[in-house]
Design a protein around this motif. Structure first.
Motif, short mmCIF file in Angstrom:
data_model
loop_
_atom_site.label_atom_id
_atom_site.label_comp_id
_atom_site.label_asym_id
_atom_site.label_seq_id
_atom_site.Cartn_x
_atom_site.Cartn_y
_atom_site.Cartn_z
N GLY A 148 33.53 -28.93 -30.80
CA GLY A 148 32.24 -28.37 -31.38
C GLY A 148 32.05 -27.30 -31.50
O GLY A 148 33.15 -26.91 -30.78
N HIS A 171 23.71 -21.65 -32.93
CA HIS A 171 23.70 -22.73 -34.09
C HIS A 171 24.99 -22.98 -33.44
O HIS A 171 26.22 -22.82 -33.10
CB HIS A 171 24.02 -22.10 -35.41
CG HIS A 171 24.30 -23.90 -36.64
ND1 HIS A 171 24.52 -23.53 -38.03
CD2 HIS A 171 24.28 -24.90 -36.11
CE1 HIS A 171 25.15 -24.94 -37.85
NE2 HIS A 171 24.37 -26.06 -37.34
N VAL A 173 27.75 -27.41 -33.67
CA VAL A 173 27.56 -28.12 -34.13
C VAL A 173 28.49 -29.04 -32.92
O VAL A 173 29.80 -28.52 -32.78
CB VAL A 173 28.43 -27.77 -35.09
CG1 VAL A 173 28.45 -29.56 -36.28
CG2 VAL A 173 27.28 -27.18 -36.15
N SER A 174 28.22 -29.91 -32.74
CA SER A 174 29.58 -31.00 -31.68
C SER A 174 29.44 -32.54 -32.53
O SER A 174 28.51 -33.67 -32.54
CB SER A 174 29.11 -31.58 -30.85
OG SER A 174 29.43 -31.91 -30.14
N PRO A 175 30.32 -32.54 -33.66
CA PRO A 175 30.85 -34.09 -34.64
C PRO A 175 30.66 -34.99 -33.45
O PRO A 175 30.37 -36.36 -33.44
CB PRO A 175 31.54 -33.79 -35.18
CG PRO A 175 31.34 -32.37 -35.00
CD PRO A 175 31.20 -31.48 -34.12
N ASN A 178 26.92 -35.98 -32.26
CA ASN A 178 26.67 -36.39 -33.58
C ASN A 178 25.44 -34.94 -32.83
O ASN A 178 23.82 -35.69 -33.30
CB ASN A 178 25.82 -37.55 -33.46
CG ASN A 178 25.53 -38.07 -34.69
OD1 ASN A 178 25.14 -37.40 -36.08
ND2 ASN A 178 24.30 -39.06 -35.18
N ASP A 180 23.37 -31.73 -33.96
CA ASP A 180 23.42 -29.74 -34.41
C ASP A 180 22.63 -29.68 -33.30
O ASP A 180 20.55 -29.87 -33.91
CB ASP A 180 23.29 -30.66 -36.01
CG ASP A 180 23.04 -28.92 -36.48
OD1 ASP A 180 22.38 -28.42 -36.34
OD2 ASP A 180 23.99 -28.87 -37.29
N GLN A 206 19.62 -34.93 -33.33
CA GLN A 206 21.33 -35.78 -32.55
C GLN A 206 19.89 -37.97 -32.95
O GLN A 206 19.18 -37.56 -32.75
CB GLN A 206 20.86 -36.48 -31.25
CG GLN A 206 22.23 -36.68 -30.25
CD GLN A 206 22.39 -37.15 -29.27
OE1 GLN A 206 21.50 -36.91 -28.54
NE2 GLN A 206 23.91 -36.93 -28.87
#
Length: 229
Positions: A148, A171, A173-175, A178, A180, A206
């Protein structure tokens, strides 16, 4: 005085140089410097060296290349401009300009990208201290990692410790997880199982679940994230 192939020894009371085949070595009480370029101008009074064309500067294991450079042998300060690339051990950095403020402080400006291990640091300016692998991004900081991105107004990176401190408009973000998360400040610990501690207006989402708190701790073990207040 322009020198393309220097094969003479210059002595002064303040500093002693050996210049040979477009190569410069500083006196023994300073970090040695090697400078290669198509054209070199050297002022023995001020210690100022100006180099143009295929510039390559080597100091204390760091290699800087660019289109032009200036270096002061007395203050150990200088800069390289024009498509600059610097390599220091496992750190690779590109920028429009890199200044050296002594042997252990580099200031990179202009679309700076620095890569070390699995982390890529970007920003308009990065101050890097090679002796401690410490970096500071004063504005518009971004760190991209395997799983992320981590952005903030300001970022401190303790790269040997695998620890990041982001301050202001954080901020994460870690796809793959899942995840944010936002907050006023975040500290990322990459060692062991890894965790992120968010403080100040912290919010983490999440899998459609949202937690809000003044302090949130996100544990990163096992390829997933567990969020606790």
């Amino acid at each position: 005085m322009k020198l393309k192939k220097m094969q003479k020894v210059l002595l002064s009371t303040a500093v002693c140089f050996i210049l040979t085949t477009s190569t410069l070595y500083a006196a023994a009480d300073r970090k040695p410097v090697e400078l290669n370029a198509n054209t070199v101008e050297y002022d023995t009074q001020t210690g100022l060296i100006t180099a143009t064309g295929s510039v390559k500067m080597i100091q204390d294991g760091a290699v800087l290349t660019g289109a032009s450079a200036q270096y002061n042998s007395k203050t150990q300060e200088g800069f390289v401009t024009g498509g600059v690339v610097v390599d220091k051990e496992d750190m690779h950095m590109t920028a429009a300009m890199i200044k050296t403020a002594g042997a252990n402080h580099m200031i990179a400006t202009g679309n700076v990208v620095a890569v070390k291990a699995d982390k890529t640091l970007t920003g308009p300016q990065i101050d890097y201290y090679p002796d401690t692998s410490y970096a500071v991004i004063e504005s518009d900081a971004r760190v991209t990692m395997t799983d992320g991105t981590f952005t903030s107004d300001r970022m401190e990176a303790y790269l040997n410790e695998n620890r990041l401190i982001g301050t202001g408009n954080v901020h994460i973000v870690s796809p793959p997880r899942n995840l944010d998360a936002v907050g006023d400040q975040a500290v990322y610990y990459g060692k062991d199982d890894g965790k992120v501690v968010l403080t100040g207006n912290a919010v983490a989402t999440q899998n459609n679940n949202t937690l809000r708190s003044n302090k949130l701790t996100i544990y990163l073990a096992g390829g997933k994230a567990d969020v606790t207040t």
